[in-house]
Design a protein around this motif. Sequence first.
Motif, mmCIF file in Angstrom:
data_model
loop_
_atom_site.group_PDB
_atom_site.id
_atom_site.type_symbol
_atom_site.label_atom_id
_atom_site.label_comp_id
_atom_site.label_asym_id
_atom_site.label_seq_id
_atom_site.Cartn_x
_atom_site.Cartn_y
_atom_site.Cartn_z
ATOM 1 N N LEU A 15 -14.443 -9.989 30.193
ATOM 2 C CA LEU A 15 -15.470 -10.233 29.182
ATOM 3 C C LEU A 15 -16.103 -8.919 28.721
ATOM 4 C CD1 LEU A 15 -17.222 -13.413 30.647
ATOM 5 C CD2 LEU A 15 -15.669 -13.290 28.678
ATOM 6 N N LEU A 16 -16.251 -7.972 29.651
ATOM 7 C CA LEU A 16 -16.815 -6.671 29.296
ATOM 8 C C LEU A 16 -15.894 -5.943 28.322
ATOM 9 C CD1 LEU A 16 -19.010 -4.541 29.701
ATOM 10 C CD2 LEU A 16 -17.723 -3.695 31.678
ATOM 11 N N ARG A 17 -14.602 -5.941 28.624
ATOM 12 C CA ARG A 17 -13.650 -5.276 27.730
ATOM 13 C C ARG A 17 -13.574 -5.983 26.391
ATOM 14 N NH1 ARG A 17 -8.439 -3.532 31.504
ATOM 15 N NH2 ARG A 17 -9.614 -2.228 32.971
ATOM 16 N N LEU A 18 -13.619 -7.320 26.399
ATOM 17 C CA LEU A 18 -13.583 -8.086 25.162
ATOM 18 C C LEU A 18 -14.810 -7.781 24.311
ATOM 19 C CD1 LEU A 18 -12.041 -10.260 23.571
ATOM 20 C CD2 LEU A 18 -13.398 -11.984 24.758
ATOM 21 N N GLY A 19 -15.977 -7.685 24.955
ATOM 22 C CA GLY A 19 -17.199 -7.343 24.224
ATOM 23 C C GLY A 19 -17.110 -5.967 23.593
ATOM 24 N N ARG A 20 -16.545 -5.019 24.319
ATOM 25 C CA ARG A 20 -16.390 -3.674 23.775
ATOM 26 C C ARG A 20 -15.479 -3.677 22.554
ATOM 27 N NH1 ARG A 20 -15.442 -0.225 29.391
ATOM 28 N NH2 ARG A 20 -17.626 -0.273 30.100
ATOM 29 N N LYS A 21 -14.400 -4.474 22.603
ATOM 30 C CA LYS A 21 -13.490 -4.563 21.469
ATOM 31 C C LYS A 21 -14.200 -5.105 20.238
ATOM 32 C CE LYS A 21 -9.611 -3.097 23.258
ATOM 33 N NZ LYS A 21 -8.946 -1.871 22.727
ATOM 34 N N PHE A 22 -14.979 -6.167 20.419
ATOM 35 C CA PHE A 22 -15.692 -6.755 19.290
ATOM 36 C C PHE A 22 -16.700 -5.770 18.706
ATOM 37 C CE2 PHE A 22 -14.270 -10.972 20.868
ATOM 38 C CZ PHE A 22 -13.835 -11.492 19.654
ATOM 39 N N VAL A 23 -17.361 -5.006 19.564
ATOM 40 C CA VAL A 23 -18.312 -4.009 19.076
ATOM 41 C C VAL A 23 -17.586 -2.937 18.264
ATOM 42 C CG1 VAL A 23 -19.898 -2.172 19.780
ATOM 43 C CG2 VAL A 23 -20.003 -4.403 20.898
ATOM 44 N N GLN A 24 -16.428 -2.495 18.755
ATOM 45 C CA GLN A 24 -15.650 -1.487 18.042
ATOM 46 C C GLN A 24 -15.218 -1.982 16.668
ATOM 47 O OE1 GLN A 24 -12.400 -0.546 20.648
ATOM 48 N NE2 GLN A 24 -13.692 0.494 22.149
ATOM 49 N N TYR A 25 -14.715 -3.214 16.617
ATOM 50 C CA TYR A 25 -14.239 -3.745 15.341
ATOM 51 C C TYR A 25 -15.400 -4.042 14.405
ATOM 52 C CZ TYR A 25 -9.596 -4.088 17.372
ATOM 53 O OH TYR A 25 -8.382 -3.798 17.939
ATOM 54 N N ALA A 26 -16.539 -4.459 14.940
ATOM 55 C CA ALA A 26 -17.715 -4.660 14.093
ATOM 56 C C ALA A 26 -18.147 -3.342 13.462
ATOM 57 C CB ALA A 26 -18.854 -5.263 14.915
ATOM 58 N N MET A 304 -12.872 -5.837 -6.910
ATOM 59 C CA MET A 304 -12.143 -4.802 -6.170
ATOM 60 C C MET A 304 -12.704 -4.670 -4.758
ATOM 61 S SD MET A 304 -11.232 -1.582 -8.646
ATOM 62 C CE MET A 304 -12.692 -1.568 -9.655
ATOM 63 N N GLN A 305 -14.015 -4.632 -4.663
ATOM 64 C CA GLN A 305 -14.652 -4.540 -3.346
ATOM 65 C C GLN A 305 -14.267 -5.721 -2.467
ATOM 66 O OE1 GLN A 305 -18.856 -4.170 -4.464
ATOM 67 N NE2 GLN A 305 -18.857 -2.088 -3.661
ATOM 68 N N GLY A 306 -14.255 -6.906 -3.043
ATOM 69 C CA GLY A 306 -13.902 -8.098 -2.276
ATOM 70 C C GLY A 306 -12.478 -8.056 -1.765
ATOM 71 N N VAL A 307 -11.553 -7.626 -2.615
ATOM 72 C CA VAL A 307 -10.144 -7.559 -2.197
ATOM 73 C C VAL A 307 -9.963 -6.505 -1.118
ATOM 74 C CG1 VAL A 307 -7.791 -7.078 -2.954
ATOM 75 C CG2 VAL A 307 -9.308 -8.391 -4.429
ATOM 76 N N PHE A 308 -10.539 -5.331 -1.308
ATOM 77 C CA PHE A 308 -10.424 -4.269 -0.299
ATOM 78 C C PHE A 308 -11.018 -4.725 1.034
ATOM 79 C CE2 PHE A 308 -10.329 -1.026 -3.897
ATOM 80 C CZ PHE A 308 -8.962 -0.840 -3.781
ATOM 81 N N LEU A 309 -12.151 -5.425 0.957
ATOM 82 C CA LEU A 309 -12.786 -5.903 2.182
ATOM 83 C C LEU A 309 -11.909 -6.933 2.880
ATOM 84 C CD1 LEU A 309 -15.208 -5.988 4.060
ATOM 85 C CD2 LEU A 309 -16.241 -7.707 2.571
ATOM 86 N N MET A 310 -11.276 -7.824 2.113
ATOM 87 C CA MET A 310 -10.405 -8.829 2.701
ATOM 88 C C MET A 310 -9.200 -8.178 3.379
ATOM 89 S SD MET A 310 -8.752 -12.218 0.979
ATOM 90 C CE MET A 310 -10.342 -13.045 1.096
ATOM 91 N N ILE A 311 -8.625 -7.178 2.746
ATOM 92 C CA ILE A 311 -7.491 -6.463 3.336
ATOM 93 C C ILE A 311 -7.925 -5.760 4.618
ATOM 94 C CG2 ILE A 311 -5.879 -4.545 3.009
ATOM 95 C CD1 ILE A 311 -5.780 -5.283 0.048
ATOM 96 N N THR A 312 -9.097 -5.134 4.587
ATOM 97 C CA THR A 312 -9.616 -4.448 5.781
ATOM 98 C C THR A 312 -9.816 -5.421 6.929
ATOM 99 O OG1 THR A 312 -10.747 -2.818 4.390
ATOM 100 C CG2 THR A 312 -11.482 -3.015 6.675
ATOM 101 N N ILE A 313 -10.438 -6.569 6.622
ATOM 102 C CA ILE A 313 -10.665 -7.571 7.667
ATOM 103 C C ILE A 313 -9.342 -8.094 8.197
ATOM 104 C CG2 ILE A 313 -11.576 -9.881 8.095
ATOM 105 C CD1 ILE A 313 -13.853 -9.243 6.205
ATOM 106 N N GLY A 314 -8.346 -8.258 7.319
ATOM 107 C CA GLY A 314 -7.028 -8.707 7.767
ATOM 108 C C GLY A 314 -6.402 -7.740 8.761
ATOM 109 N N VAL A 315 -6.496 -6.451 8.475
ATOM 110 C CA VAL A 315 -5.941 -5.433 9.381
ATOM 111 C C VAL A 315 -6.696 -5.433 10.710
ATOM 112 C CG1 VAL A 315 -5.567 -2.963 9.712
ATOM 113 C CG2 VAL A 315 -5.113 -4.006 7.489
ATOM 114 N N ILE A 316 -8.026 -5.551 10.646
ATOM 115 C CA ILE A 316 -8.831 -5.554 11.869
ATOM 116 C C ILE A 316 -8.512 -6.773 12.726
ATOM 117 C CG2 ILE A 316 -11.191 -5.778 12.752
ATOM 118 C CD1 ILE A 316 -12.090 -4.055 10.391
#
Length: 343
Positions: A15-26, A304-316
């Motif tokens: 859970l600690l490692r999982l929390g760290r991952k979520f913080v990094q991706y956030a 444009m911002q919306g599409v770029f954000l969607m692509i970024t979230i997809g990669v993350i």
Amino acid sequence: MNEKQLQTSGRRVFLLRLGRKFVQYAFVIIVALTINFSLPRLAPGDPLSFVIGSETANELTPEKRQRIEKELGLDGTVLEQYGRFMGGAVQFDLGISTKFGKPVTSVLGERMPWTLIVVLPALVLSPLIGIILGAYAAWNRGKKRDVGLLAAILTLESMPAFWVGMILIAVFGVTLGWLPTFGAAPMFKTDNWSYVMDVIRHLILPVATITIASAGTNFLLTRSSMLDTLGQDYMMMAEAKGVRKSGIIYKHALRNALLPVYTHVTMSLGILVSGAVVVETVFSYPGIGSLLFESVIARDYALMQGVFLMITIGVILANLLADLTYPLVDPRARIRKPVEGSV
């Protein structure tokens, strides 16, 4: 430590490692949003001129300019604009598309299914073809079959995706007339068999283009990893014991060779969405890729911002999926329980 304490300790570490991952991706998402926000403000000149064009911006009256700036979220100080932008992103409010005259999230929701039905089949076919051919080439290393496959794959790998698409259009669409060359059948309009076939026929060339353009990497990864695995001592021992060829390839070599391929495949989920930009533009396919092209041409910055954000979230999300599921594929990556008596 007893067994119950060991399990509890293992869960806490996970859970600690999982929390760290979520913080990094956030944190990565926040950085991506900040870059999206900064693009028009870092461009030379007035941000409004960047969005609607310098000639149009110069002809605006002060009243119209103030109204348009308010509609585009360009009024107020930079910090105020940034606060409104981040607050809207948290609430999935990405503004209004100037091209379509409706919320960006609504436009993205309409286009996303088209991209998914193109990307997901390619995401299955590309690694499947690459893994099978890569394993076959590795087992026949140095033979004509291996050299021929390697030459063919490297040739396809060197060709841009749009060039592959144009060749497929010229051959199967124009010369043979077997398949449609652009557009897509209306989605969810009817459920009869002819409609299903029409959807499939429109999908074949875009899916084939993405598959051909991305299968080469899977082939090269599988072949390289298989060659390394086949040279290990335990593989030579299995062959010396008389294990059948199929058993050596699929039960021993391929299972160990798939680890780097699996990482690439999971990360490709986000990469293929961005890679679909070129393919969807070539085939005039109504997905996220062609939407990005349309938004750039129309200078629809909110879109444009919306599409770029969607692509970024997809990669993350693809990276997060790889992090969470990799231990299921590679036991060495699993969190080990602490040894009794250890500190």
